[in-house]
Every structure is written in C-alpha cells, then in structure tokens.
Scaffold this motif. Structure first.
Motif, PDB file in Angstrom:
ATOM      1  N   VAL A   1      73.011 -16.536  24.215  1.00 20.87           N
ATOM      2  CA  VAL A   1      71.788 -16.071  23.554  1.00 20.87           C
ATOM      3  C   VAL A   1      70.605 -16.847  24.133  1.00 20.87           C
ATOM      4  O   VAL A   1      70.677 -18.061  24.308  1.00 20.87           O
ATOM      5  CB  VAL A   1      71.876 -16.278  22.029  1.00 20.87           C
ATOM      6  N   ARG A   2      69.532 -16.110  24.408  1.00 21.45           N
ATOM      7  CA  ARG A   2      68.326 -16.747  24.936  1.00 21.45           C
ATOM      8  C   ARG A   2      67.104 -15.970  24.469  1.00 21.45           C
ATOM      9  O   ARG A   2      67.210 -14.815  24.052  1.00 21.45           O
ATOM     10  CB  ARG A   2      68.378 -16.816  26.453  1.00 21.45           C
ATOM     11  N   GLN A   3      65.958 -16.614  24.570  1.00 18.03           N
ATOM     12  CA  GLN A   3      64.693 -15.986  24.240  1.00 18.03           C
ATOM     13  C   GLN A   3      64.077 -15.446  25.513  1.00 18.03           C
ATOM     14  O   GLN A   3      64.076 -16.129  26.548  1.00 18.03           O
ATOM     15  CB  GLN A   3      63.763 -17.002  23.581  1.00 18.03           C
ATOM     16  N   ALA A   4      63.577 -14.217  25.482  1.00 20.20           N
ATOM     17  CA  ALA A   4      62.887 -13.604  26.622  1.00 20.20           C
ATOM     18  C   ALA A   4      61.595 -12.994  26.095  1.00 20.20           C
ATOM     19  O   ALA A   4      61.587 -11.856  25.611  1.00 20.20           O
ATOM     20  CB  ALA A   4      63.762 -12.555  27.286  1.00 20.20           C
ATOM     21  N   GLY A   5      60.528 -13.778  26.126  1.00 15.56           N
ATOM     22  CA  GLY A   5      59.264 -13.313  25.558  1.00 15.56           C
ATOM     23  C   GLY A   5      59.403 -13.110  24.067  1.00 15.56           C
ATOM     24  O   GLY A   5      59.832 -14.015  23.347  1.00 15.56           O
ATOM     25  N   ASP A   6      59.083 -11.913  23.602  1.00 18.12           N
ATOM     26  CA  ASP A   6      59.164 -11.595  22.177  1.00 18.12           C
ATOM     27  C   ASP A   6      60.569 -11.190  21.740  1.00 18.12           C
ATOM     28  O   ASP A   6      60.771 -10.869  20.563  1.00 18.12           O
ATOM     29  CB  ASP A   6      58.199 -10.450  21.836  1.00 18.12           C
ATOM     30  N   TYR A   7      61.517 -11.183  22.635  1.00 17.28           N
ATOM     31  CA  TYR A   7      62.857 -10.682  22.334  1.00 17.28           C
ATOM     32  C   TYR A   7      63.902 -11.792  22.368  1.00 17.28           C
ATOM     33  O   TYR A   7      63.819 -12.718  23.167  1.00 17.28           O
ATOM     34  CB  TYR A   7      63.253  -9.583  23.338  1.00 17.28           C
ATOM     35  N   THR A   8      64.889 -11.645  21.511  1.00 19.10           N
ATOM     36  CA  THR A   8      66.081 -12.477  21.561  1.00 19.10           C
ATOM     37  C   THR A   8      67.152 -11.641  22.233  1.00 19.10           C
ATOM     38  O   THR A   8      67.418 -10.511  21.808  1.00 19.10           O
ATOM     39  CB  THR A   8      66.529 -12.889  20.145  1.00 19.10           C
ATOM     40  N   VAL A   9      67.733 -12.166  23.300  1.00 18.25           N
ATOM     41  CA  VAL A   9      68.691 -11.420  24.116  1.00 18.25           C
ATOM     42  C   VAL A   9      70.056 -12.084  24.010  1.00 18.25           C
ATOM     43  O   VAL A   9      70.177 -13.301  24.200  1.00 18.25           O
ATOM     44  CB  VAL A   9      68.238 -11.372  25.592  1.00 18.25           C
TER      45      VAL A   9
ATOM     46  N   THR B   1      88.903  -1.839  34.103  1.00 15.95           N
ATOM     47  CA  THR B   1      88.723  -2.312  35.476  1.00 15.95           C
ATOM     48  C   THR B   1      88.302  -3.775  35.553  1.00 15.95           C
ATOM     49  O   THR B   1      88.137  -4.303  36.642  1.00 15.95           O
ATOM     50  CB  THR B   1      87.669  -1.473  36.216  1.00 15.95           C
ATOM     51  N   GLY B   2      88.098  -4.420  34.409  1.00 19.92           N
ATOM     52  CA  GLY B   2      87.729  -5.834  34.434  1.00 19.92           C
ATOM     53  C   GLY B   2      86.613  -6.174  33.470  1.00 19.92           C
ATOM     54  O   GLY B   2      86.339  -5.451  32.514  1.00 19.92           O
ATOM     55  N   LEU B   3      85.954  -7.273  33.767  1.00 17.42           N
ATOM     56  CA  LEU B   3      84.946  -7.846  32.886  1.00 17.42           C
ATOM     57  C   LEU B   3      83.556  -7.274  33.170  1.00 17.42           C
ATOM     58  O   LEU B   3      83.145  -7.156  34.325  1.00 17.42           O
ATOM     59  CB  LEU B   3      84.923  -9.365  33.071  1.00 17.42           C
ATOM     60  N   LEU B   4      82.850  -6.920  32.105  1.00 18.32           N
ATOM     61  CA  LEU B   4      81.437  -6.558  32.148  1.00 18.32           C
ATOM     62  C   LEU B   4      80.758  -7.350  31.043  1.00 18.32           C
ATOM     63  O   LEU B   4      81.414  -8.108  30.334  1.00 18.32           O
ATOM     64  CB  LEU B   4      81.246  -5.057  31.918  1.00 18.32           C
ATOM     65  N   LYS B   5      79.435  -7.174  30.900  1.00 18.77           N
ATOM     66  CA  LYS B   5      78.791  -7.803  29.760  1.00 18.77           C
ATOM     67  C   LYS B   5      77.905  -6.790  29.054  1.00 18.77           C
ATOM     68  O   LYS B   5      77.253  -5.962  29.683  1.00 18.77           O
ATOM     69  CB  LYS B   5      78.008  -9.048  30.143  1.00 18.77           C
ATOM     70  N   GLY B   6      77.954  -6.871  27.740  1.00 16.27           N
ATOM     71  CA  GLY B   6      77.052  -6.091  26.920  1.00 16.27           C
ATOM     72  C   GLY B   6      75.823  -6.935  26.658  1.00 16.27           C
ATOM     73  O   GLY B   6      75.940  -8.125  26.378  1.00 16.27           O
ATOM     74  N   ARG B   7      74.664  -6.331  26.767  1.00 19.99           N
ATOM     75  CA  ARG B   7      73.414  -7.042  26.487  1.00 19.99           C
ATOM     76  C   ARG B   7      72.707  -6.309  25.357  1.00 19.99           C
ATOM     77  O   ARG B   7      72.456  -5.107  25.453  1.00 19.99           O
ATOM     78  CB  ARG B   7      72.524  -7.097  27.724  1.00 19.99           C
ATOM     79  N   VAL B   8      72.410  -7.060  24.310  1.00 18.92           N
ATOM     80  CA  VAL B   8      71.685  -6.504  23.175  1.00 18.92           C
ATOM     81  C   VAL B   8      70.408  -7.318  23.021  1.00 18.92           C
ATOM     82  O   VAL B   8      70.459  -8.549  22.923  1.00 18.92           O
ATOM     83  CB  VAL B   8      72.521  -6.556  21.880  1.00 18.92           C
ATOM     84  N   SER B   9      69.269  -6.627  23.011  1.00 20.39           N
ATOM     85  CA  SER B   9      67.975  -7.276  22.821  1.00 20.39           C
ATOM     86  C   SER B   9      67.482  -6.959  21.415  1.00 20.39           C
ATOM     87  O   SER B   9      67.521  -5.803  20.978  1.00 20.39           O
ATOM     88  CB  SER B   9      66.954  -6.760  23.833  1.00 20.39           C
ATOM     89  N   PHE B  10      67.015  -7.993  20.726  1.00 15.87           N
ATOM     90  CA  PHE B  10      66.499  -7.848  19.369  1.00 15.87           C
ATOM     91  C   PHE B  10      65.011  -8.149  19.359  1.00 15.87           C
ATOM     92  O   PHE B  10      64.559  -9.114  19.995  1.00 15.87           O
ATOM     93  CB  PHE B  10      67.207  -8.830  18.421  1.00 15.87           C
ATOM     94  N   ASP B  11      64.251  -7.340  18.620  1.00 12.61           N
ATOM     95  CA  ASP B  11      62.829  -7.621  18.475  1.00 12.61           C
ATOM     96  C   ASP B  11      62.625  -8.704  17.417  1.00 12.61           C
ATOM     97  O   ASP B  11      63.587  -9.219  16.838  1.00 12.61           O
ATOM     98  CB  ASP B  11      62.045  -6.342  18.165  1.00 12.61           C
ATOM     99  N   ARG B  12      61.382  -9.043  17.150  1.00 12.69           N
ATOM    100  CA  ARG B  12      61.081 -10.121  16.208  1.00 12.69           C
ATOM    101  C   ARG B  12      61.602  -9.848  14.796  1.00 12.69           C
ATOM    102  O   ARG B  12      61.871 -10.771  14.049  1.00 12.69           O
ATOM    103  CB  ARG B  12      59.588 -10.384  16.156  1.00 12.69           C
ATOM    104  N   SER B  13      61.731  -8.572  14.436  1.00 15.62           N
ATOM    105  CA  SER B  13      62.226  -8.236  13.098  1.00 15.62           C
ATOM    106  C   SER B  13      63.751  -8.169  13.048  1.00 15.62           C
ATOM    107  O   SER B  13      64.322  -7.899  11.995  1.00 15.62           O
ATOM    108  CB  SER B  13      61.618  -6.917  12.623  1.00 15.62           C
TER     109      SER B  13
END
Length: 105
Positions: free
Chosen positions: A62-70, A79-91
């Motif tokens: 988890v990291r902060q990217a501007g106004d978003y928490t990612v 077929t193997g490993l991938l990553k899901g990325r979920v970005s959350f707004d300030r609310s």
C-alpha cells in the motif's frame, strides 16, 4: 485498512460478486465501468492469464499516490503471478481497478 479493502474488492470481482464490487466504486467508476464491464474485464483477464486461483503469498503493498491510496495485491492465475491494483479516493471509494504484470511499478 486499504490492503484488506483491496483484497475484498478483488476477491469479490474474481468470485463474480459484481454487485459487491460496484458498490465500492466512486461516481466516475460507476459511470464508466458498469456491471457488464466488470464481467467483460474479468473474462479478458482470465482469457489471457488462465483461471483465477487464489491470492498470492506476499502481503499487499500500500502506498500513497497524490490524492489516492493504491494497494497492489499479488494474485495467482493459471499462467502464473499477476497483481491486482485497487486505487481508493480520499473518501475510500474505488477510483481504479486493474490487473497488471507483477513488475509494473
């Protein structure tokens, strides 16, 4: 709690609980990513990566990217490993939902 919320969003998505996923979306995601879009995106991912199997073994990052928490969540597919990325707004609503190669920054 962004890691836990991201895991829940991704688990719901790949377990075809699209209503639960859509309920977490912000206004923009609701407009641009309707329920049939969730199903189509899931089919595209599993069509190229094989069936979703489980969460990966590593903890979400988890990291902060501007106004978003990612949150990046490791996912295991046929077929193997991938990553899901979920970005959350300030609310705390989902403002982005992606499946990416694991090396994507």
């Amino acid at each position: 709690d962004a890691a836990d919320r991201a895991v829940a969003v991704l688990a719901n998505w790949f377990e075809q609980r699209d209503d639960a996923v859509a309920a977490t979306f912000d206004e923009t995601m609701t407009r641009t990513f309707p329920l049939d879009g969730l199903a189509a995106a899931r089919a595209q991912v599993t069509g190229s990566a094989g069936p979703y199997q489980r969460l990966g073994d590593a903890d979400p990052l988890v990291r902060q990217a501007g106004d978003y928490t990612v949150a990046d969540v490791p996912l295991v597919f046929g077929t193997g490993l991938l990553k899901g990325r979920v970005s959350f707004d300030r609310s705390g609503q989902v403002a982005g939902l992606y499946v990416l190669p694991p090396a994507t920054p």
